[in-house]
Write an enzyme that holds these catalytic residues in place. Structure first.
Site, PDB file in Angstrom:
ATOM      1  N   ARG A 221      35.757  32.547  45.745  1.00  0.00           N
ATOM      2  CA  ARG A 221      34.545  31.800  45.441  1.00  0.00           C
ATOM      3  C   ARG A 221      34.849  30.308  45.507  1.00  0.00           C
ATOM      4  NH1 ARG A 221      31.796  35.356  46.777  1.00  0.00           N
ATOM      5  NH2 ARG A 221      30.244  36.524  45.606  1.00  0.00           N
ATOM      6  N   HIS A 269      31.131  32.250  54.884  1.00  0.00           N
ATOM      7  CA  HIS A 269      30.996  33.395  53.945  1.00  0.00           C
ATOM      8  C   HIS A 269      30.836  34.711  54.716  1.00  0.00           C
ATOM      9  CE1 HIS A 269      29.734  34.489  49.587  1.00  0.00           C
ATOM     10  NE2 HIS A 269      30.330  35.519  50.178  1.00  0.00           N
TER      11      HIS A 269
HETATM   12  P1  NAP Z   1      37.744  42.660  40.897  1.00  0.00           P
HETATM   13  O1  NAP Z   1      38.134  44.026  41.314  1.00  0.00           O
HETATM   14  O2  NAP Z   1      36.873  42.467  39.716  1.00  0.00           O
HETATM   15  O3  NAP Z   1      39.115  41.841  40.717  1.00  0.00           O
HETATM   16  C1  NAP Z   1      39.173  40.566  40.175  1.00  0.00           C
HETATM   17  C2  NAP Z   1      40.622  40.199  39.966  1.00  0.00           C
HETATM   18  O4  NAP Z   1      40.675  38.879  39.420  1.00  0.00           O
HETATM   19  C3  NAP Z   1      41.316  41.119  38.946  1.00  0.00           C
HETATM   20  O5  NAP Z   1      42.646  41.330  39.311  1.00  0.00           O
HETATM   21  C4  NAP Z   1      41.222  40.298  37.667  1.00  0.00           C
HETATM   22  O6  NAP Z   1      42.221  40.575  36.709  1.00  0.00           O
HETATM   23  C5  NAP Z   1      41.445  38.909  38.209  1.00  0.00           C
HETATM   24  N1  NAP Z   1      40.945  37.908  37.259  1.00  0.00           N
HETATM   25  C6  NAP Z   1      39.686  37.728  36.806  1.00  0.00           C
HETATM   26  N2  NAP Z   1      39.647  36.709  35.917  1.00  0.00           N
HETATM   27  C7  NAP Z   1      40.918  36.254  35.805  1.00  0.00           C
HETATM   28  C8  NAP Z   1      41.525  35.243  35.035  1.00  0.00           C
HETATM   29  N3  NAP Z   1      40.817  34.479  34.186  1.00  0.00           N
HETATM   30  N4  NAP Z   1      42.859  35.056  35.164  1.00  0.00           N
HETATM   31  C9  NAP Z   1      43.581  35.827  35.992  1.00  0.00           C
HETATM   32  N5  NAP Z   1      43.069  36.812  36.761  1.00  0.00           N
HETATM   33  C10 NAP Z   1      41.743  37.020  36.666  1.00  0.00           C
HETATM   34  O7  NAP Z   1      37.016  41.891  42.102  1.00  0.00           O
HETATM   35  P2  NAP Z   1      37.149  42.186  43.655  1.00  0.00           P
HETATM   36  O8  NAP Z   1      36.255  43.292  44.050  1.00  0.00           O
HETATM   37  O9  NAP Z   1      38.590  42.253  44.006  1.00  0.00           O
HETATM   38  O10 NAP Z   1      36.510  40.829  44.233  1.00  0.00           O
HETATM   39  C11 NAP Z   1      37.075  39.563  43.936  1.00  0.00           C
HETATM   40  C12 NAP Z   1      36.116  38.467  44.338  1.00  0.00           C
HETATM   41  O11 NAP Z   1      36.063  38.350  45.759  1.00  0.00           O
HETATM   42  C13 NAP Z   1      34.654  38.698  43.958  1.00  0.00           C
HETATM   43  O12 NAP Z   1      34.405  38.385  42.612  1.00  0.00           O
HETATM   44  C14 NAP Z   1      33.934  37.778  44.895  1.00  0.00           C
HETATM   45  O13 NAP Z   1      33.819  36.511  44.292  1.00  0.00           O
HETATM   46  C15 NAP Z   1      34.859  37.682  46.107  1.00  0.00           C
HETATM   47  N6  NAP Z   1      34.301  38.292  47.318  1.00  0.00           N
HETATM   48  C16 NAP Z   1      34.113  37.512  48.416  1.00  0.00           C
HETATM   49  C17 NAP Z   1      33.620  38.056  49.584  1.00  0.00           C
HETATM   50  C18 NAP Z   1      33.460  37.225  50.825  1.00  0.00           C
HETATM   51  O14 NAP Z   1      32.882  37.677  51.810  1.00  0.00           O
HETATM   52  N7  NAP Z   1      33.989  36.019  50.840  1.00  0.00           N
HETATM   53  C19 NAP Z   1      33.276  39.421  49.631  1.00  0.00           C
HETATM   54  C20 NAP Z   1      33.464  40.181  48.485  1.00  0.00           C
HETATM   55  C21 NAP Z   1      33.982  39.620  47.330  1.00  0.00           C
HETATM   56  P3  NAP Z   1      42.331  42.045  36.037  1.00  0.00           P
HETATM   57  O15 NAP Z   1      42.983  42.884  37.120  1.00  0.00           O
HETATM   58  O16 NAP Z   1      43.192  41.840  34.873  1.00  0.00           O
HETATM   59  O17 NAP Z   1      40.926  42.463  35.725  1.00  0.00           O
END
Ligand code: NAP
Length: 306
Positions: A221, A269
């Protein structure tokens, strides 16, 4: 009884999902109909994208869950009218897309594909085993990318909020863990969600912890990066290059310095999209679980914000 599933999303999304969702409902033994509009008190589930004008969830008194079409839920998680459980999107095709985007750009930097030779002066790139890739975020996407990068032979470390274990990945958490990952990352990939705790996680202090000449890939993000600090670090050469897919303001304004910066690659994006066929399967599976009294998959923690 026929379940009423409201698709609350922007123009065109209904046509994209209508067929795929009905097929998935049938496959998961659900008698359900997808609607674009219905009296709120008759709606059983809401499939939601932030492009929808729907902002007040209060009248949806019968709704048992809101199922996001997006993996990032920052635009809905803080909505005070949302009392229903919320699931974020974890779609195998979206994950695959992110793995391809991340591995593609990591290999591009690793092999120096942006700097083709102009004279016969051979410089052999190191092997992946001599390169270190750090991942901030080890969730559905970060973990899949870490595993793929390990398969390619890279040294991989990652950072998450809670301690994690992933085979052949140096998993870190906490402030010291962040410093450890940063200090060794030749290439840093940010796959954290947008929450108050992750805002500006890459700032002048943390960027300075990266090795001289590090590269950054941000498909997470825009809020994760202090843009002024990154631009200063790119200009000083401490950061050699950045590939940025997400921004604080999207579309990225034409006058934004990222567009013209010689060491920044902007992608609009597109790192990973939710795909109707596989996403519909996940949504139908989740509705079937709730109908069977089982817990929702991928439920968002309102407290953590993701
Ligand atoms: P997810 O499964 O919720 O994973 C988020 C990760 O971030 C987890 O490992 C979490 O830790 C860690 N995290 C969250 N807050 C944190 C903090 N304060 N300190 C340290 N680590 C932290 O999400 P995801 O499905 O992998 O997706 C991640 C992000 O990718 C989405 O939220 C979105 O913003 C982005 N995204 C972008 C696109 C694009 O096209 N550019 C597409 C899809 C998603 P824990 O393991 O401990 O929970």
């Amino acid at each position: 009884m026929t379940l009423a599933v409201l698709l609350a999303a922007g123009d065109g999304v209904f046509d994209e999902y209508n067929h795929a969702l009905h097929a998935a409902f049938a496959q998961h033994g659900l008698t359900a109909t997808l609607v674009q509009d219905a009296p709120p008190e008759t709606v059983d589930y809401i499939v939601y994208a932030p492009s929808s004008p729907l902002q007040d969830f209060t009248p949806f008194t019968r709704c048992r869950a809101v199922l996001s079409l997006w993996a990032g839920v920052e635009r809905i998680v803080g909505n005070p009218t949302l009392t229903q459980p919320l699931a974020r999107m974890v779609d195998p095709s979206l994950t695959r897309g992110m793995v391809e985007y991340v591995c593609g750009h990591v290999l591009r930097y690793h092999l120096g594909l942006d700097t083709p030779a102009t004279t016969w002066a051979p410089v052999v790139p190191p092997l992946a085993q001599d390169r270190h890739v750090g991942l901030l975020g080890l969730g559905a996407l970060g973990c899949a990318c870490a595993e793929a990068l390990v398969q390619l032979g890279f040294n991989v470390s990652g950072w998450s909020r809670r301690p994690r274990e992933i085979a052949r990945v140096d998993c870190q958490s906490g402030p010291e863990g962040l410093n450890a990952v940063l200090a060794q990352s030749d290439i840093l990939v940010t796959l954290l969600p947008d929450t108050p705790a992750t805002a500006n996680i890459l700032n002048a202090t943390t960027l300075a912890r990266l090795p001289q000449g590090a590269r950054i890939i941000n498909p997470g993000r825009g809020t994760l990066i202090d843009d002024a600090a990154l631009l200063a670090m790119l200009d000083s050469g401490h950061i050699a290059a950045a590939t940025l897919d997400v921004f604080r303001t999207e579309p990225l304004p034409p006058e934004h310095p990222y567009w013209a910066h010689p060491r920044v690659t902007v992608t609009p994006h597109i790192a990973a999209a939710t795909r109707p066929d596989t996403a519909s399967d996940v949504i139908a599976q989740n509705i079937a679980r709730v109908e069977a009294g089982r817990p929702l998959m991928h439920e968002v923690s309102r407290k953590a914000g993701y």
